[in-house]
Design an enzyme around this catalytic site. Structure first.
Site, mmCIF file in Angstrom:
data_model
loop_
_atom_site.group_PDB
_atom_site.id
_atom_site.type_symbol
_atom_site.label_atom_id
_atom_site.label_comp_id
_atom_site.label_asym_id
_atom_site.label_seq_id
_atom_site.Cartn_x
_atom_site.Cartn_y
_atom_site.Cartn_z
ATOM 1 N N GLU A 182 -15.940 1.019 -3.571
ATOM 2 C CA GLU A 182 -15.213 1.777 -2.562
ATOM 3 C C GLU A 182 -15.305 3.280 -2.795
ATOM 4 O OE1 GLU A 182 -11.030 1.892 -0.099
ATOM 5 O OE2 GLU A 182 -11.154 0.636 -1.896
ATOM 6 N N GLU A 199 -6.413 -0.714 6.981
ATOM 7 C CA GLU A 199 -5.754 -0.373 5.714
ATOM 8 C C GLU A 199 -4.752 0.771 5.903
ATOM 9 O OE1 GLU A 199 -6.919 -0.083 0.989
ATOM 10 O OE2 GLU A 199 -8.146 0.975 2.435
#
Length: 285
Positions: free
Chosen positions: A165, A264
């Site tokens: 990520e 998210e």
């Protein structure tokens, strides 16, 4: 509860057994309309019991609840969903593959959890480089490549993608190493495997470097997963913030991307599932 707190809860779940499921294959997923397959990140809705979150997410058109440990996978599979990207170790965000002293431990955990994920019909596991702690970017890249090499070999055998990520180091994650697309792309090139790619977090990269749509178009082949959230604040992705998510989703779809986009954001409004339903509609292009 924030994401760091959620990660601290992962250690216990990683130690628990996982049940393989016949529902985790793509042919068993309930596919919805639109060009973008959508997921929701568990930690953002941590106060909602996972079975309830899974059922409600399915009802509004999502196909996945993600960022789950092995003991949680079966819950979403039983709900007719998948876990688009899963956790594979319990070291968290700040300690990762740029630290050679952790390579043995990380390898042990991924070697255990990659086959479990494959048996459950999952396709992707997240990883992190860790914080710099005074380390220069090139040394960190070399360390990550060495540590990831044996992990990727196992992932290749089980058809699992390991995705690192990208996150901002300006506001949310000071000192985090993978804070630029260029650094992540260089690591993907160095490793040279289709089973290692990037998780492009739109929220984080807007804060860190901007130029989101152009970057997505340029580096789409390097990206295996996306995350959303509103900038500033990491809340709802509607007109209350600066990113044009319909345009971003169209750009992603136009690259031919067939993976998932994970919601998210942290809901700021009392009705959290209404905010998630709104986000699903915004991204359903």
């Amino acid at each position: 509860m924030n994401r760091k707190d959620a990660l601290r809860l992962l250690a216990a779940s990683l130690a628990m057994p996982t049940v393989a499921s016949s529902m985790g294959t793509s042919e068993n997923l309930n596919l919805f309309g639109g060009r973008i397959r959508q997921s929701v990140c568990r930690w953002c809705f941590q106060d909602i019991p996972l079975p309830e979150l899974a059922a409600a997410s399915k009802d509004i058109g999502l196909q996945s609840v993600e960022l789950l440990g092995p003991d949680e996978w079966q819950v979403v599979l039983d709900a007719g969903l998948t876990c688009a990207i899963a956790y594979g170790n319990d070291h968290g965000l700040t300690r990762g593959f740029n630290d050679p002293s952790l390579h043995s431990s990380l390898m042990e955990q991924y070697a255990k959890n990659i086959p479990k994920a494959a048996d459950a019909g999952l396709t992707q596991i997240i990883c992190f480089p860790g914080n710099r702690r005074g380390m220069d970017d090139q040394t960190g890249l070399e360390n990550c490549a060495r540590g990831l090499d044996p992990v990727i070999k196992i992932a290749e055998k089980h058809n699992i993608v390991i995705s690192m990520e990208l996150m901002n180091s300006k506001i949310n994650h000071p000192d985090y190493m993978a804070d630029s697309t260029a650094w992540g792309v260089a690591l993907v090139d160095k490793i040279g495997s289709p089973n290692f790619k990037l998780l492009y977090d739109i929220y984080h990269m807007q804060i860190q470097e901007g130029n989101v749509i152009a970057t997505i178009r340029q580096y789409s082949d390097y990206i295996s997963h996306y995350h959303t959230a509103g900038v500033p604040g990491r809340h709802e992705i509607d007109e209350s913030q600066e990113l044009n998510y319909p345009a971003i989703m169209n750009a992603i779809a136009e690259t031919g991307y067939a993976g998932f986009v994970g919601q998210e954001f942290i809901p700021a409004r009392p009705d959290k599932m209404a905010s998630l339903a709104q986000a699903q509609k915004i991204c359903d292009v």
